[in-house]
Design a protein around this motif. Structure first.
Motif, mmCIF file in Angstrom:
data_model
loop_
_atom_site.group_PDB
_atom_site.id
_atom_site.type_symbol
_atom_site.label_atom_id
_atom_site.label_comp_id
_atom_site.label_asym_id
_atom_site.label_seq_id
_atom_site.Cartn_x
_atom_site.Cartn_y
_atom_site.Cartn_z
ATOM 1 N N GLY A 1 0.424 -1.235 0.065
ATOM 2 C CA GLY A 1 0.343 0.309 -0.116
ATOM 3 C C GLY A 1 0.951 1.085 0.000
ATOM 4 O O GLY A 1 0.688 2.003 -1.190
ATOM 5 N N TRP A 2 2.514 1.568 1.098
ATOM 6 C CA TRP A 2 2.862 2.927 1.109
ATOM 7 C C TRP A 2 3.471 2.727 0.203
ATOM 8 O O TRP A 2 3.971 3.519 -0.649
ATOM 9 N N PHE A 3 4.105 1.462 -0.519
ATOM 10 C CA PHE A 3 4.479 1.599 -2.222
ATOM 11 C C PHE A 3 3.871 1.931 -3.138
ATOM 12 O O PHE A 3 4.713 2.737 -4.095
ATOM 13 N N LEU A 4 2.959 1.830 -3.523
ATOM 14 C CA LEU A 4 1.821 2.462 -4.073
ATOM 15 C C LEU A 4 1.667 3.895 -3.785
ATOM 16 O O LEU A 4 1.450 4.331 -5.029
ATOM 17 N N LEU A 5 1.193 3.852 -3.269
ATOM 18 C CA LEU A 5 1.590 5.588 -2.101
ATOM 19 C C LEU A 5 2.182 6.879 -3.022
ATOM 20 O O LEU A 5 2.142 7.717 -3.764
ATOM 21 N N ARG A 6 3.403 5.990 -2.875
ATOM 22 C CA ARG A 6 4.039 6.655 -3.324
ATOM 23 C C ARG A 6 4.073 6.658 -5.148
ATOM 24 O O ARG A 6 4.832 8.037 -5.580
ATOM 25 N N HIS A 7 4.081 6.000 -5.103
ATOM 26 C CA HIS A 7 4.119 5.611 -7.387
ATOM 27 C C HIS A 7 2.982 6.749 -7.509
ATOM 28 O O HIS A 7 3.323 7.435 -8.446
ATOM 29 N N CYS A 8 1.457 6.621 -6.570
ATOM 30 C CA CYS A 8 0.698 7.571 -6.705
ATOM 31 C C CYS A 8 1.231 8.904 -6.518
ATOM 32 O O CYS A 8 0.958 10.049 -7.155
ATOM 33 N N ILE A 9 2.181 9.415 -5.722
ATOM 34 C CA ILE A 9 3.016 11.047 -5.789
ATOM 35 C C ILE A 9 3.158 11.433 -7.050
ATOM 36 O O ILE A 9 3.852 12.201 -7.329
ATOM 37 N N ARG A 10 3.855 10.680 -6.775
ATOM 38 C CA ARG A 10 5.593 10.108 -8.031
ATOM 39 C C ARG A 10 4.259 10.971 -9.840
ATOM 40 O O ARG A 10 4.268 11.602 -10.216
ATOM 41 N N LYS A 11 3.123 10.595 -9.619
ATOM 42 C CA LYS A 11 2.531 10.212 -11.281
ATOM 43 C C LYS A 11 1.058 11.410 -10.767
ATOM 44 O O LYS A 11 0.937 11.789 -11.369
ATOM 45 N N GLY A 12 1.389 12.103 -9.662
ATOM 46 C CA GLY A 12 -0.349 13.033 -9.495
ATOM 47 C C GLY A 12 -1.303 12.363 -9.735
ATOM 48 O O GLY A 12 -2.006 12.749 -10.798
ATOM 49 N N ASP A 13 -1.505 10.958 -8.841
ATOM 50 C CA ASP A 13 -3.116 10.784 -8.863
ATOM 51 C C ASP A 13 -3.917 10.156 -7.908
ATOM 52 O O ASP A 13 -4.050 9.061 -7.669
ATOM 53 N N PRO A 14 -4.376 11.236 -7.171
ATOM 54 C CA PRO A 14 -5.395 11.150 -6.968
ATOM 55 C C PRO A 14 -6.681 9.631 -6.913
ATOM 56 O O PRO A 14 -6.725 9.203 -6.187
ATOM 57 N N GLU A 15 -6.898 9.989 -7.801
ATOM 58 C CA GLU A 15 -8.194 8.176 -7.869
ATOM 59 C C GLU A 15 -6.940 7.331 -7.893
ATOM 60 O O GLU A 15 -7.812 6.347 -7.230
ATOM 61 N N LEU A 16 -6.134 7.375 -7.923
ATOM 62 C CA LEU A 16 -5.323 5.505 -8.088
ATOM 63 C C LEU A 16 -5.189 5.595 -6.366
ATOM 64 O O LEU A 16 -5.450 4.604 -6.117
ATOM 65 N N ARG A 17 -5.002 7.306 -5.626
ATOM 66 C CA ARG A 17 -4.303 7.033 -4.371
ATOM 67 C C ARG A 17 -5.408 6.458 -3.896
ATOM 68 O O ARG A 17 -5.883 5.722 -2.859
ATOM 69 N N ALA A 18 -6.659 6.826 -3.750
ATOM 70 C CA ALA A 18 -8.078 6.383 -3.377
ATOM 71 C C ALA A 18 -8.507 5.175 -3.356
ATOM 72 O O ALA A 18 -8.774 4.382 -2.455
ATOM 73 N N HIS A 19 -8.134 4.621 -4.534
ATOM 74 C CA HIS A 19 -8.545 2.765 -4.904
ATOM 75 C C HIS A 19 -7.172 2.373 -3.366
ATOM 76 O O HIS A 19 -7.262 0.996 -3.266
ATOM 77 N N VAL A 20 -6.056 2.904 -3.453
ATOM 78 C CA VAL A 20 -4.764 1.792 -2.629
ATOM 79 C C VAL A 20 -4.928 2.160 -1.369
ATOM 80 O O VAL A 20 -5.646 1.187 -0.487
ATOM 81 N N VAL A 21 -5.292 3.352 -0.750
ATOM 82 C CA VAL A 21 -6.047 3.411 0.414
ATOM 83 C C VAL A 21 -7.543 2.983 0.913
ATOM 84 O O VAL A 21 -7.099 1.788 1.788
ATOM 85 N N ASP A 22 -8.552 2.202 -0.094
ATOM 86 C CA ASP A 22 -9.364 1.435 -0.124
ATOM 87 C C ASP A 22 -8.457 -0.128 0.317
ATOM 88 O O ASP A 22 -9.301 -0.975 0.970
ATOM 89 N N LYS A 23 -8.257 -0.667 -1.248
ATOM 90 C CA LYS A 23 -8.011 -2.026 -1.068
ATOM 91 C C LYS A 23 -6.671 -2.465 -0.524
ATOM 92 O O LYS A 23 -6.710 -3.513 0.237
ATOM 93 N N PHE A 24 -5.187 -1.752 0.172
ATOM 94 C CA PHE A 24 -4.318 -2.408 0.274
ATOM 95 C C PHE A 24 -3.923 -1.352 1.790
ATOM 96 O O PHE A 24 -3.217 -1.763 2.746
ATOM 97 N N LEU A 25 -5.300 -0.468 1.848
ATOM 98 C CA LEU A 25 -4.648 -0.407 3.602
ATOM 99 C C LEU A 25 -5.427 -0.877 4.522
ATOM 100 O O LEU A 25 -6.276 -1.407 5.512
#
Lengths: 429, 429
Positions: free
Chosen positions: A263-287
């Motif tokens: 989850g937090w590896f993906l969150l950092r990826h989302c920050i690099r990509k600037g992708d809040p939609e993916l971030r919400a998905h990651v928080v939901d599924k991986f956290l």
């Protein structure tokens, strides 16, 4: 009391809690690093002892490559964070070998000399043939380069990275693990996770390498994301190479702490990509999902393994509470909160951190116990062993201290959102 | 009361206790075998399911070669014992596949067809490359031959046996496990133990094969015996190939249940050789020593792993109580008593058997739980899994029933020695 005043008081209280945790975490980091500096350095042969008993006594002098790499990597890693705060040279001492002209991490040269098989082979030695030794070696070499500025370390890191990518994406047979006929092609989530982590590491503040590995980073993220299965209701540790659920226990296996780390590896990826939609998905599924299924309602703490169909897992240690899922969960929830401002994530950070500090910390000798029974009793008194070194605990503490500091330096702890409604809980679950 | 009368009453009481245990063990054997007969047969594809939940539900249809071999082997094995007592055809039914002209064990042909890699290769498939799949395959083929009289099964057993001996004594490299440079040459006790067991199996009532493997049997016994280290004060799981203690955790590793199993393999070797001096040594080092160090004084039961220097073992499950060390201990102590008449060994049999029946048996669904916490709580509810099949429990019960029967058929329970002073204890430890 006016609404505005009340909101202001809540905010003050929240800041106090964050500040208290920042101090608690920072002090703990110092204690933990002191433990490893005192007990793990092999003054005679270089490198680090990692098999340390409760009080730091060396009970085995075997040196596991991946733990060596992690310790070098962490020390450098930590240095990067620490340089943001001048006046804390404490940790830097750990990177110096007395008598050497330039800062030279003990263990760095040791790794370069002994961890690799003889050239031109590009492999590291480990008890089992996986890519993880090579990954931690790469991470350590990259940190060495960042600290010393010596180009040979970066060359070493990039060459090994390219070798790893070749194994993962093109030809795994060179790894030397016999593939049994008829065995399904399994993708353990650890493989794309590890690579995603390396992409982040090598590309940090290096546009050329960041560009080189950008496509790889996207590929890794897609591969990790395809471990979300069953219409989004489960993160499975192993899927087929084309992203389908595998049959049997292997297919149903879940590891909540590992999902949270992903989850937090993906969150950092989302920050690099600037992708809040993916971030919400990651928080939901991986956290949130792994926490809800993995938190023990009776005794607190995260189960180590679970079965997606609620069969009894076949791993003997499935119900034990291990240190690293908890340190990964602390990072994941605090990062999730820092990125999104969702107060529920801060509440979960407090819940996990409180359990972790109460149950795993050893106030007597320092560092954390690694292995508790389901009920929370210390099952193994060791502080380091074949799978526990100077890595998860200090990484968690350093990252959390840094994130807490960043939150406190913002005008409000959670901009654009209400403060967290639940204060820190001091009692163990 | 006269001394003679008292001695006679003690003896009567002892016979009653033995008789009660014989019945208890015999009934349990029937229940356990019924569990596997009901739940483990794969009617569609042949072979056996071994991943069975508490109530027998199949939670994975993966078929592990060594468990397949063990189940076939056990069924035949059991048949051998059962034929001594006419009128118990119950178990034989398990060996018959309906519609076949000769008794044909379900799973036997399955093994022959699927467990081996394609000829001319002489290997079995298993998740990890060890010789154990091949060993259990050999055992099963030998039992198949004994039951059906078909020569091809014996040929298969002997050919595979010779291959195993070649790997162990001449060239391990063909097994396909990469040997890392600088790694010490380790001899796990399991290897000579397993071979010793096969020597016994193949040579049973077959003078030609017994002669062929006599030297091998002596070699195996010597190799097992060299695991007694530290001036006779410890049985170590791993030693160097020339019989020295290895450094670190690997060298200090102890497994009390495994030492006890080696103990009864050696006791049978002593009977074949007619060597009472060696027998006394075996009882002392492989029965009494592991029991004294390995029995948990607080909660009862045998620890799974220990460290010879009392460091905390690094195995997460070290303090768990597993079913098989207890079934091996029951066999070892009862065999030791049967051979020597030492009442202390009978007392230990009762102690272990009582703990085992109280803690591991599942009175509700049959068979035994495999994995308890240190405190004796059921940690995994499975009845079968990757390492637990239809093997240790029925082997223990069948052998104990047979030994108890033999003891009761003697003029006195323990000829030439006083009766056991301690009656059966019905309470759990």
């Amino acid at each position: 009391m006016s609404k505005a005043l009340r909101a202001r008081q809540d905010m003050e209280k929240e800041r106090e809690t964050l500040q208290a945790w920042k101090e608690r975490v920072g002090q703990e980091l110092d204690r933990v690093v002191a433990f490893w500096m005192e007990h793990s350095h092999d003054q005679e042969h270089g490198g680090f002892f990692t098999c340390l008993g409760r009080d730091g006594q060396v009970y085995d002098d075997l040196k596991y490559v991946w733990l060596q790499g992690r310790q070098v990597g962490f020390w450098m890693y930590c240095r990067l964070y620490r340089t943001f705060e001048p006046g804390t040279p404490f940790l830097l001492k750990g990177c110096l070998t007395p008598g050497m002209p330039t800062p030279q991490p003990p263990g760095g040269e040791f790794l370069l000399r002994y961890a690799r098989v003889a050239p031109p082979g590009k492999k590291c030695a480990f008890v089992q043939r996986t890519i993880f030794s090579e990954c931690f070696y790469t991470m350590a070499m990259d940190e060495l380069w960042r600290t010393t500025g010596e180009a040979r370390y970066q060359t070493e890191a990039v060459e090994m990275m390219d070798q790893i990518v070749h194994w993962v994406r093109e030809d795994a047979s060179e790894l030397g693990r016999p593939q049994l006929q008829g065995a399904p092609a399994v993708e353990p989530m650890a493989v794309p996770m590890m690579l995603l982590n390396l992409v982040e590491q090598l590309g940090e503040a290096d546009k050329e390498l960041a560009d080189k590995y950008a496509e790889l980073g996207d590929w890794c993220a897609r591969r990790v994301l395809q471990h979300v299965q069953r219409a989004g209701q489960a993160v499975l540790e192993n899927v087929s190479e084309d992203g389908k659920e595998l049959s049997g226990c292997l297919g149903r296996q879940q590891n909540p702490g590992h999902a949270l780390e992903a989850g937090w590896f993906l969150l950092r990826h989302c920050i690099r990509k600037g992708d809040p939609e993916l971030r919400a998905h990651v928080v939901d599924k991986f956290l949130l999902l792994p926490f809800r299924s993995g938190w023990d309602p009776d005794h607190g703490g995260l189960f180590y393994f679970q079965d997606a169909d609620d069969f009894c897992p076949t791993q003997l240690e499935w119900a034990m509470k291990l240190w690293w899922p908890h340190s990964e969960a602390m990072i994941a929830f605090l990062m999730g909160y820092s990125d999104s401002g969702d107060p529920e994530l801060l509440r979960l950070f407090y819940q996990v951190a409180e359990y972790t500090f109460c149950q795993f910390r050893d106030p007597e000798y320092g560092e954390w116990f690694g292995y508790l029974s389901r009920e929370g009793k210390v099952a193994l008194t060791i502080k380091g062993g074949p799978f526990k070194g100077c890595f998860h605990v200090p990484r968690c503490l350093a990252m959390c201290e840094e994130m807490l500091g960043a939150l406190l330096s913002r005008p409000t702890p959670a901009p654009a959102l209400a403060p967290a409604p639940v204060p820190a809980r001091r009692g163990a679950e």
